[in-house]
Design a protein around this motif. Structure first.
Motif, PDB file in Angstrom:
ATOM      1  N   ARG A  24     -40.605  16.173  22.114  1.00  0.00           N
ATOM      2  CA  ARG A  24     -41.778  17.008  21.833  1.00  0.00           C
ATOM      3  C   ARG A  24     -42.160  16.957  20.359  1.00  0.00           C
ATOM      4  N   CYS A  25     -41.219  16.564  19.499  1.00  0.00           N
ATOM      5  CA  CYS A  25     -41.502  16.554  18.066  1.00  0.00           C
ATOM      6  C   CYS A  25     -41.655  15.138  17.511  1.00  0.00           C
ATOM      7  N   VAL A  58     -40.635  29.975   2.629  1.00  0.00           N
ATOM      8  CA  VAL A  58     -40.088  30.372   3.926  1.00  0.00           C
ATOM      9  C   VAL A  58     -41.020  29.937   5.055  1.00  0.00           C
ATOM     10  N   VAL A  59     -40.457  29.862   6.251  1.00  0.00           N
ATOM     11  CA  VAL A  59     -41.247  29.753   7.470  1.00  0.00           C
ATOM     12  C   VAL A  59     -40.566  30.630   8.507  1.00  0.00           C
ATOM     13  N   VAL A  60     -41.357  31.409   9.241  1.00  0.00           N
ATOM     14  CA  VAL A  60     -40.851  32.314  10.275  1.00  0.00           C
ATOM     15  C   VAL A  60     -41.268  31.772  11.637  1.00  0.00           C
ATOM     16  N   VAL A  61     -40.313  31.658  12.556  1.00  0.00           N
ATOM     17  CA  VAL A  61     -40.597  31.231  13.921  1.00  0.00           C
ATOM     18  C   VAL A  61     -40.450  32.451  14.824  1.00  0.00           C
ATOM     19  N   GLU A  62     -41.536  32.868  15.456  1.00  0.00           N
ATOM     20  CA  GLU A  62     -41.553  34.070  16.292  1.00  0.00           C
ATOM     21  C   GLU A  62     -42.117  33.721  17.670  1.00  0.00           C
ATOM     22  N   ARG A  63     -41.355  34.047  18.706  1.00  0.00           N
ATOM     23  CA  ARG A  63     -41.764  33.659  20.058  1.00  0.00           C
ATOM     24  C   ARG A  63     -42.910  34.510  20.607  1.00  0.00           C
ATOM     25  N   ARG A  64     -43.104  35.707  20.081  1.00  0.00           N
ATOM     26  CA  ARG A  64     -44.211  36.549  20.547  1.00  0.00           C
ATOM     27  C   ARG A  64     -45.475  36.245  19.746  1.00  0.00           C
ATOM     28  N   GLY A  65     -46.543  36.944  20.115  1.00  0.00           N
ATOM     29  CA  GLY A  65     -47.822  36.725  19.452  1.00  0.00           C
ATOM     30  C   GLY A  65     -48.063  37.603  18.251  1.00  0.00           C
ATOM     31  N   SER A  66     -47.041  38.349  17.799  1.00  0.00           N
ATOM     32  CA  SER A  66     -47.175  39.213  16.635  1.00  0.00           C
ATOM     33  C   SER A  66     -45.807  39.431  16.021  1.00  0.00           C
ATOM     34  N   LEU A  67     -45.781  39.892  14.782  1.00  0.00           N
ATOM     35  CA  LEU A  67     -44.542  40.307  14.150  1.00  0.00           C
ATOM     36  C   LEU A  67     -44.221  41.746  14.546  1.00  0.00           C
ATOM     37  N   GLY A  68     -42.980  42.158  14.326  1.00  0.00           N
ATOM     38  CA  GLY A  68     -42.638  43.567  14.547  1.00  0.00           C
ATOM     39  C   GLY A  68     -41.458  43.823  15.455  1.00  0.00           C
ATOM     40  N   ASP A 242     -47.231  30.574   6.968  1.00  0.00           N
ATOM     41  CA  ASP A 242     -45.776  30.519   6.935  1.00  0.00           C
ATOM     42  C   ASP A 242     -45.145  31.191   8.154  1.00  0.00           C
ATOM     43  N   VAL A 243     -45.970  31.717   9.052  1.00  0.00           N
ATOM     44  CA  VAL A 243     -45.491  32.294  10.309  1.00  0.00           C
ATOM     45  C   VAL A 243     -46.008  31.444  11.466  1.00  0.00           C
ATOM     46  N   LEU A 244     -45.113  31.037  12.344  1.00  0.00           N
ATOM     47  CA  LEU A 244     -45.488  30.319  13.562  1.00  0.00           C
ATOM     48  C   LEU A 244     -45.303  31.274  14.739  1.00  0.00           C
ATOM     49  N   LEU A 245     -46.409  31.841  15.228  1.00  0.00           N
ATOM     50  CA  LEU A 245     -46.358  32.763  16.355  1.00  0.00           C
ATOM     51  C   LEU A 245     -46.366  31.993  17.668  1.00  0.00           C
ATOM     52  N   ASN A 246     -45.927  32.680  18.728  1.00  0.00           N
ATOM     53  CA  ASN A 246     -45.868  32.063  20.069  1.00  0.00           C
ATOM     54  C   ASN A 246     -45.150  30.715  20.008  1.00  0.00           C
ATOM     55  N   SER A 247     -44.090  30.677  19.223  1.00  0.00           N
ATOM     56  CA  SER A 247     -43.388  29.428  18.956  1.00  0.00           C
ATOM     57  C   SER A 247     -41.890  29.598  19.188  1.00  0.00           C
ATOM     58  N   VAL A 248     -41.237  28.522  19.620  1.00  0.00           N
ATOM     59  CA  VAL A 248     -39.795  28.571  19.862  1.00  0.00           C
ATOM     60  C   VAL A 248     -39.130  27.295  19.364  1.00  0.00           C
ATOM     61  N   VAL A 249     -37.900  27.453  18.900  1.00  0.00           N
ATOM     62  CA  VAL A 249     -37.086  26.299  18.541  1.00  0.00           C
ATOM     63  C   VAL A 249     -36.526  25.698  19.826  1.00  0.00           C
ATOM     64  N   THR A 268     -45.090  24.869  19.262  1.00  0.00           N
ATOM     65  CA  THR A 268     -46.081  25.864  18.862  1.00  0.00           C
ATOM     66  C   THR A 268     -47.332  25.686  19.715  1.00  0.00           C
ATOM     67  N   PRO A 269     -48.270  26.631  19.669  1.00  0.00           N
ATOM     68  CA  PRO A 269     -49.524  26.445  20.410  1.00  0.00           C
ATOM     69  C   PRO A 269     -50.304  25.210  19.975  1.00  0.00           C
ATOM     70  N   LYS A 270     -49.997  24.697  18.790  1.00  0.00           N
ATOM     71  CA  LYS A 270     -50.685  23.506  18.288  1.00  0.00           C
ATOM     72  C   LYS A 270     -49.824  22.249  18.404  1.00  0.00           C
ATOM     73  N   GLY A 271     -48.794  22.319  19.238  1.00  0.00           N
ATOM     74  CA  GLY A 271     -47.935  21.163  19.443  1.00  0.00           C
ATOM     75  C   GLY A 271     -46.615  21.275  18.709  1.00  0.00           C
TER      76      GLY A 271
END
Length: 464
Positions: A24-25, A58-68, A242-249, A268-271
């Motif tokens: 995928r990468c 930094v870069v943040v990888v967050e699986r949801r669509g928002s922080l928190g 620097d935040v990748l939302l809706n994204s997973v490693v 990510t939503p953009k590939g």
């Protein structure tokens, strides 16, 4: 819990899956940073802002669509009123106030959620629990808590671990004559699973001085406008790309020396994207399912596999159909100390919007949104038939929902006795990875404090 020693067989399976994931990468954009942060909840957001303030990329990888993370806010579509249905408040201390100020959020005084007049009801049959109230913990509880200062801001246990901490809470109360505190301690908020099965260690770690200062002394602050999620929206606006939302490693490689760094394949939503970083900060719940993509070695697997998180859900309900001058709390009619039956709704609490309530739901197993809301609706319809003044024709609506699973990972008495928490602490910095999530402390303010203490070590490792 019966941990499984997965060892090399797990690594082989994970490696086989990683080969497919790496496709995928192939040819993907490469993001190079000092620090990669996994999870954009309380700890991850705090780490990102503060590392950036200290000159680190930094870069943040967050699986949801928002922080928190566990902070969830619904805005009433008619009035715009914010309704928090996850985290309800923060501890008043310098770390919290500084973080509010840093993100331009005005702090105001808070209190434990308004519950109006509480009604205690058995949600399995609708019968009221009469002559029942929830007292504050007694002085004897405080005295017991203060015997174990190493549980206040982590789980840094002595060796050997005091055996009384490995008793279940009912056993501990009986042994140390604390049964008068049963109702107070069983009423601690957001505790998943069977409360009677919790070890005393976890009761003291959760119902600690910080939470008691909030509950008893009112050492609480909130956003003055009532919207706890604004903190995280402001952080997202500042962190930007620097935040990748809706994204997973989906696959990761981590070296054994600081100079080796880490390399992550992220969808990510953009590939797909590659992240190359010097250090990795893992702030999501540290359970095996979440860490599988990171190419764990045998040592890591044998530690992380000892832990499991609980199953907990929150949501908003409108068109409630019950009298709005009450809160409704689940208690067992015929259980010891009236402990509520699980699975089921924990409580319905009123909000600043008339007729809109938020609810919490506790389970022994993972559930879908549809399953939780179906059972919650059935509970409401039962209460409509049994509570005086209810509107039995009202059909509940559920405009918001969040799963907090896996919540507060815990382990067994045997694992603790063998020194599992010493092994957890020994993982800090191992293979360029650091852990700052809820494995050691439960609340947002404590997560911020613990993360703040860890940052100098993370920065030093990134500069080697």
């Amino acid at each position: 819990m019966k941990p499984t020693k997965l060892g090399s067989s797990f690594s082989f399976i994970a490696s086989a899956l990683a080969i497919d994931d790496l496709a995928r990468c192939r040819g993907a954009e490469v993001i190079t940073r000092d620090i990669a942060i996994i999870g954009g909840g309380a700890a991850g957001t705090y780490a990102a802002i503060n590392l950036k303030d200290r000159g680190k990329s930094v870069v943040v990888v967050e699986r949801r669509g928002s922080l928190g993370g566990h902070t969830s806010t619904y805005h009433d579509p008619t009035t715009g009123t914010p309704i928090n249905y996850g985290v309800q408040l923060h501890h008043e201390d310098s770390i919290t106030r500084d973080f509010y100020a840093r993100l331009n959020v005005t702090a105001g005084p808070g209190s434990f959620p308004e519950v109006k007049t509480p009604l205690y009801i058995d949600f399995t049959d609708g019968s009221p629990i009469l002559d029942y109230s929830i007292p504050q913990p007694s002085e004897k509880y405080f005295q017991a808590l203060h015997k174990y200062p190493y549980l206040e801001n982590g789980i840094e246990l002595p060796d050997p671990v005091p055996e009384e901490l490995l008793l279940t809470w009912p056993e501990y109360m009986e042994k140390f004559n604390l049964t008068n505190d049963a109702i107070a301690t069983y009423s601690r908020p957001a505790t998943p699973g069977d409360l009677t099965k919790y070890l005393a260690l976890y009761v003291f770690n959760y119902l600690n001085t910080v939470l008691l200062e909030e509950q008893v002394e009112g050492k609480i602050i909130v956003n003055a406008n009532g919207d706890l999620s604004e903190l995280y929206r402001n952080a997202l606006a500042e962190l930007g790309s620097d935040v990748l939302l809706n994204s997973v490693v989906v696959s990761g490689q981590r070296g054994r020396k600081p100079t080796d760094g880490v390399k992550l394949c992220v969808t990510t939503p953009k590939g797909g994207k590659w992240i190359i970083a010097k250090q990795l900060v893992f702030t999501a719940p540290a359970v095996l399912k979440n860490l599988e993509p990171f190419s764990l070695d045998e040592r890591e697997v044998n530690i992380i596999s000892e832990f499991e998180g609980g199953f907990y859900y929150t949501g908003i309900v409108t068109n409630f159909g019950l009298p709005t001058n009450y809160s409704y709390t689940n208690r067992g009619q015929n259980t010891e100390y009236h402990i509520a039956t699980v699975p089921g709704v924990v409580m319905f609490n009123p909000t600043n919007v008339e007729g809109t309530y938020y609810y919490w739901y506790n389970s022994f197993s993972d559930m879908t949104r549809e399953q939780v809301e179906t059972d919650t609706r059935n509970t409401i319809k039962l209460l409509q038939r049994t509570v005086t003044g209810a509107d039995v024709s009202a059909e509940p609506k559920f405009p918001a929902f969040k799963s907090h699973t896996p919540l507060h990972p815990i382990t067994s008495a045997d694992a603790i006795r063998r020194g599992i928490y010493r092994e957890v602490y020994s993982l800090q910095g191992y293979r360029n990875t650091w852990y700052t999530g809820s494995l050691l402390v439960p609340g947002s303010s404590q997560l911020w404090n613990n993360t703040n203490q860890l940052l100098p070590r993370i920065i030093a490792a990134s500069e080697q």
